[in-house]
Design a protein around this motif. Structure first.
Motif, PDB file in Angstrom:
ATOM      1  N   SER A 153      11.609   2.303   3.131  1.00 37.80           N
ATOM      2  CA  SER A 153      10.214   2.420   2.703  1.00 37.80           C
ATOM      3  C   SER A 153       9.647   3.794   3.019  1.00 37.80           C
ATOM      4  N   LYS A 208       8.349  -6.430  -1.387  1.00 36.46           N
ATOM      5  CA  LYS A 208       9.576  -5.630  -1.365  1.00 36.46           C
ATOM      6  C   LYS A 208       9.870  -5.017  -2.724  1.00 36.46           C
ATOM      7  N   LEU A 254       7.715  -2.048  -3.256  1.00 34.28           N
ATOM      8  CA  LEU A 254       8.201  -0.898  -2.497  1.00 34.28           C
ATOM      9  C   LEU A 254       9.549  -0.417  -2.986  1.00 34.28           C
ATOM     10  N   TYR A 309       4.474   0.580   5.309  1.00 31.81           N
ATOM     11  CA  TYR A 309       4.998  -0.795   5.253  1.00 31.81           C
ATOM     12  C   TYR A 309       5.053  -1.401   6.649  1.00 31.81           C
TER      13      TYR A 309
END
Lengths: 375, 375, 254
Positions: free
Chosen positions: B174, C53, C56, C82
């Motif tokens: 991420s 998810k 992202l 996140y």
């Protein structure tokens, strides 16, 4: 009994004997414990050998079972401390014990010759010449008898404790509630695994015991849905791998044990790729067909969403599909063709239009709500 | 003994073992943290066919060639395991077990093929299995050192990514860092470390070289950097010590000696390390369990004293303390006991207060409570 | 506070995620407004975590597009911070709180570069924001559930990203921690940051969030809480086993 037949018989019985505990191990995610046990029992065997000077002595089996249990207990103790992961515990314990074993062999009583290669790799070729003599008659290779007894013991456990095994594998706490101890069963399985490993040394040696304990059950795992089916399949795959491997070994004059392990692996690969319904190739084909159908549904829903609205002119173009639905141009074309052939859409110049049937399908899909409601 | 240390062979062997220990320790830290301790074991076994094939195809026994073969086989193995685990329900450990045994079995087949060739001087399976540290040449160690240096440099370069990979890979992703590439790098480095080690300690004990130093190091430090450094140092020290010891004692093979030394180091760490160690845990439990009736009384005194923050010597009545304590506790005697330990003081007739030491003990006990609730 | 067209922090269109032909998310369209606190709610298995998810890019989507501030998402680079589910981490990793939070800055550093003074300063400030400054040198293995959650939040805050995405931030935390996190999220939203959180507790949706998305593999409804968080919508989302208490608080029977 010809030498080759004797070797084959021993090999098959060994493979069968390994497949049974192997099935339990694979299901309980203890496959690598079998590897650990097969290495770690070396010191036990060496010590027993120092006492008896006989690789076929039953004392070795007892020593093996004991050391195997010790290994399992040590692994559990170490990992239960919370300081070490279970996988690391396995690696540490078996390495330490194995090292101890090797050192014992090297430093061992003078004049005693223990061929480490034999322990690790087996000596199937010698098996036919070491026969059991009962009342003056040679009744077959000793290895066949000892392995046969072990096979019967494993079979007995599986048959007698079938329900308990199944329960223990699936749901240990529940099993405990029902009043029998999964721990006892667990240690019984471990003890039998150790004994099987030692017995199998003669045929295939310790490292390949792992192959026989893991590969046929793993193959069975791919195609079985029930525990009973998996047991039968493991046994069957064990036999086929043995026969194929032995045949190849006789033909090419190579290590029989190695060939058996290789055959077991190749068998797994074949089932993995080609099995009907479960195999990879099958799944890929089915996935492709389903992908088209899936995509067709996405197409009609997508068209229905934007139908009659300002952006319809943009969204109904085939290149919008490429952008929005992440379809490559060729794939988008294929989907359109499929949908048109199924009479769900209709190509009106540069735009796609829903047919009446397509619209009905789309509305049904939308109105149905979630494809699989989860509560 | 000094004579011994000047022995050329010993210097070479010790250097080789030291280099191996350093590399394996450092890299093994990541494998252990990611719960992939046994991947190293599987890769070590899987390397056999690669080595034999490399020889069969090129006719050269140059270490670098054989190492490339080992690396190729190891790499192929990880890819296979990854594919099987991703596309079937088979658990990871079974896949590893198969990789280990099937590849090794195939390697055995190749070895028997090799044994039939006229030009074959079979390096000996034993060498592969147990390593032959004594046969290490300066050239070999030089190669190992270069590989090790490259490995460690790469480790440093990708430190952040590898740390994230081991701690929280999705988070790393991420952040925009390529976790997939970090994972691939780690695998490659692992294979290189294994290839370095095969000559010295052999297949079976390679797992220990990767796992033991890391497990030991983990007990002594709570930060990744120090852990990796310590693991490398322990590995190197163990390697050198094992080499020295095995040259001093006859018929003591190097590989297993190193592993036993490292195992002892692990056991020692598990017991003696501060905070995590079992000995410390036991002592701490004893301390809190000691004199159970004293501690609550101290806590009551402390609680009372909190109500008079400006007057720490403020005396509290015996009667009040009696009311706060369970009936069976002999409060005056308990107070005397506290005073004897310097934790409480009589400040007047029937008036008690905690000492500065007592207040500190109470605060520490509160902190311990909070931490104990944490798990 | 309504958001005008074009004031979207994130736009998701036609998002579909499937594992082996089983759809986990199907044709999801949702827009997340800037500067608001938005919750994603739905029953177990509804795909809430998967939605996060997929937004992202952590799981592959079979179809769909995600835009962040009007532009296609592409490779993430500091726009979205996140906070994963607490249970997804191995907490016995050797690191202390300060080091752990500093890891949140790694995305800003290239190869070879180590976190330096500025990064550690930022980490310390983030740790202070979540009230854990006394625990800077504590190993994360010794933290309680609530402390872990705070530390995860700090690790995300240190990135100073305009969008914060959280997966079940209140699962299993003690009341003081929950209050602290809610206060922090309110403060961030006040500063213009966008909050998107998977939330498991229907009782507190109206109190903690401004917008809500109701998800059960497909999007049932999304919008301001007052408009969307209705009995009917909840019934559809949860398949009927929903009771609505007085005061608009909903609870599922399970």
């Amino acid at each position: 009994m010809s030498a080759e037949l004797a070797m084959l018989a021993v090999a098959v019985v060994t493979a069968l004997a390994c497949a049974l505990p192997g099935t339990v191990l694979v299901l309980r995610r203890l496959a690598l414990v079998s590897d650990a046990i097969s290495h770690a029992i070396l010191p036990g065997i060496v010590l027993a050998f120092f006492l008896t000077h006989d690789l076929n002595s039953p004392l070795l089996l007892i020593a093996a079972a004991g050391t195997g249990l010790l290994t399992v207990v040590l692994i559990e103790t170490v990992s239960r401390s919370g300081l070490v992961g279970e996988d690391a515990a396995i690696g540490l314990v078996f390495s330490a014990l194995f090292s101890l074993g090797v050192i014992l062999v090297s430093r061992g009583a003078k004049g005693v010759h223990l061929d480490v290669d034999a322990v690790l790799l087996g000596q199937l070729a010698l098996v036919p010449f070491d026969e059991l003599v009962v009342a003056g008659h040679a009744v077959g290779p000793k290895a066949l008898w000892s392995m046969g007894v072990i096979l019967l013991a494993n079979l007995a456990l599986v048959v007698v404790a079938f329900k308990e095994l199944k329960l223990a594998i699936l749901d240990a706490p529940h099993a405990a509630m029902l009043g029998f101890s999964p721990a006892v069963l667990h240690y019984a399985v471990m003890a039998l695994t150790s004994v099987t490993a030692v017995g199998a040394f003669q045929a295939v040696g310790s490292i390949l015991v792992v192959a026989l304990m893991v590969a046929p059950p793993a193959t069975a795992y791919l195609v079985s849905r029930r525990f009973s089916a998996m047991l039968v399949a493991s046994a069957a795959f064990a036999v086929t791998a043995t026969l194929a491997g032995a045949a190849a070994a006789f033909a090419a004059d190579v290590s029989i044990a190695g060939a058996m392990a290789t055959a077991a692996g190749v068998q797994f690969a074949l089932v993995f790729l080609l099995a009907p319904r479960r195999g990879l190739l099958w799944q890929a084909r089915r996935r492709y067909r389903q992908r088209l159908e899936f995509a067709g549904r996405m197409l009609v829903v997508h068209l229905a969403h934007h139908e009659g609205r300002a952006e319809a002119a943009v969204e109904s173009r085939p290149d919008a599909l490429h952008r929005h639905l992440k379809w490559s141009h060729p794939f988008a074309q294929r989907v359109i063709r499929y949908a048109a052939a199924s009479r769900l859409v209709h190509v009106a110049g540069p735009l796609l239009e829903l047919t009446a049937e397509g619209r009905r399908l789309a509305h049904r899909l939308i109105a149905e709500g979630p494809p699989r409601p989860r509560v | 003994m000094l004579e011994l240390l000047r022995d050329h062979t010993l210097q070479v062997v010790a250097a080789g073992a030291g280099v191996l220990g350093l590399t394996a320790g450092a890299l093994g830290s990541f494998a252990v943290l990611r719960r992939q301790s046994l991947l190293g074991d599987a890769l070590s076994h899987a390397a056999l066919p690669g080595i034999v094939l490399a020889f069969l195809l090129t006719g050269s026994k140059a270490p670098l060639t054989l190492m490339l073969g080992a690396a190729a086989a190891g790499w192929l193995g990880t890819v296979a395991v990854g594919a099987v685990v991703r596309r079937s329900r088979l658990p990871y450990d079974s896949a590893l077990g198969m990789l280990l045994s099937v590849f090794f079995g195939f390697g055995l087949v190749l070895l028997t093929v090799l044994a039939k060739r006229p030009d074959a001087a079979q390096a000996g399976l034993k060498t592969f299995l147990f390593g032959q540290a004594a046969a290490l040449l300066r050239r070999d160690v030089a190669t190992m050192a270069v590989l090790a240096a490259i490995t460690l440099l790469l480790l440093l370069a990708a430190w952040k990514e590898l740390k994230l990979l081991a701690c929280d890979a999705p988070f790393g992703e991420s952040l925009g860092l390529a976790m997939g590439r970090a994972e691939a790098l780690l695998r490659v480095l692992l294979v290189v470390a294994i290839v370095i080690g095969l000559q010295t300690v052999g297949v079976v004990l390679m797992a220990a070289m990767l796992v033991a130093p890391a497990v030991a190091a983990r007990q002594w430090t709570g930060r990744l950097g120090p852990m990796v450094a310590l693991a490398g140092a322990l590995g190197a020290a163990g390697g050198v010590a094992g080499a020295v010891l095995s040259s001093m004692v006859p018929r003591l093979p190097t590989g297993p000696t190193v592993v036993l030394i490292l195992s002892v180091a692990v056991a020692t760490s598990l017991v003696l390390a501060p905070h995590r160690g079992l000995l410390w845990r036991w002592l701490r439990q004893r301390r809190t369990r000691r004199a159970p009736h004293l501690d609550p009384l101290l806590m009551h005194l402390y609680a009372l004293s909190l109500q008079h923050p400006d007057d720490p010597e403020h005396g509290h009545r015996l009667g009040v303390l009696r009311t706060m304590s369970p009936r069976e506790v002999d409060v005056p005697a308990a107070l005397e006991a506290l005073a004897a330990r310097g934790l409480a003081q009589r400040v007047g007739e029937g008036l008690w207060a905690p000492t500065w030491l007592g207040r500190r003990e109470a605060e520490k006990a509160l902190q311990r409570e909070e931490n104990a609730d944490v798990r | 506070m309504g958001a005008a067209e074009g004031d979207w922090a994130m736009e998701v269109e036609d998002l579909t995620v499937a594992y082996a032909d089983e759809p986990v998310l199907w044709d999801v369209d949702v827009k997340v407004p800037v500067g608001q606190r938005m919750a994603i709610v739905g029953p177990n298995g509804a795909g809430k975590s998967t939605l996060i998810k997929a937004i992202l890019g952590l799981v592959p989507a079979v179809a769909g597009e995600v835009r962040v501030f009007g532009r296609p998402r592409g490779r993430l680079g500091g726009q979205i911070a996140y906070v994963p589910q607490r249970s997804s981490l191995a907490w016995d990793f050797p690191t202390d709180v300060e080091d752990f939070v500093t890891m949140g800055t790694y995305g800003q550093l290239g190869w070879w570069r180590r976190p330096g003074q500025p990064q550690r300063e930022a980490a310390r400030r983030a740790v202070q924001e979540v009230g854990m400054q006394e625990f800077l040198t504590r190993p994360i293995a010794e933290l309680s559930g609530g402390q872990q959650q705070r530390v995860l939040l700090a690790r995300a805050l240190v990135q100073k990203a305009p969008i914060l995405v959280l997966d079940e931030p209140f699962q299993g935390v003690d009341a003081p921690t929950e209050r602290a996190i809610v206060a922090l999220l309110n403060q961030l939203a006040g500063e213009g940051k966008t909050i998107l959180a998977v939330h498991h507790d229907l009782q507190t949706v109206a109190e903690y969030f401004d917008w809500v998305a109701l998800l059960n593999i497909r999007l049932i409804a999304a919008g301001p809480v007052a408009e969307v968080f209705t009995e009917d919508n909840l019934r559809v989302t949860f398949g009927g086993r929903v009771g609505v208490l007085a005061g608009g608080r909903a609870v599922t029977g399970r």
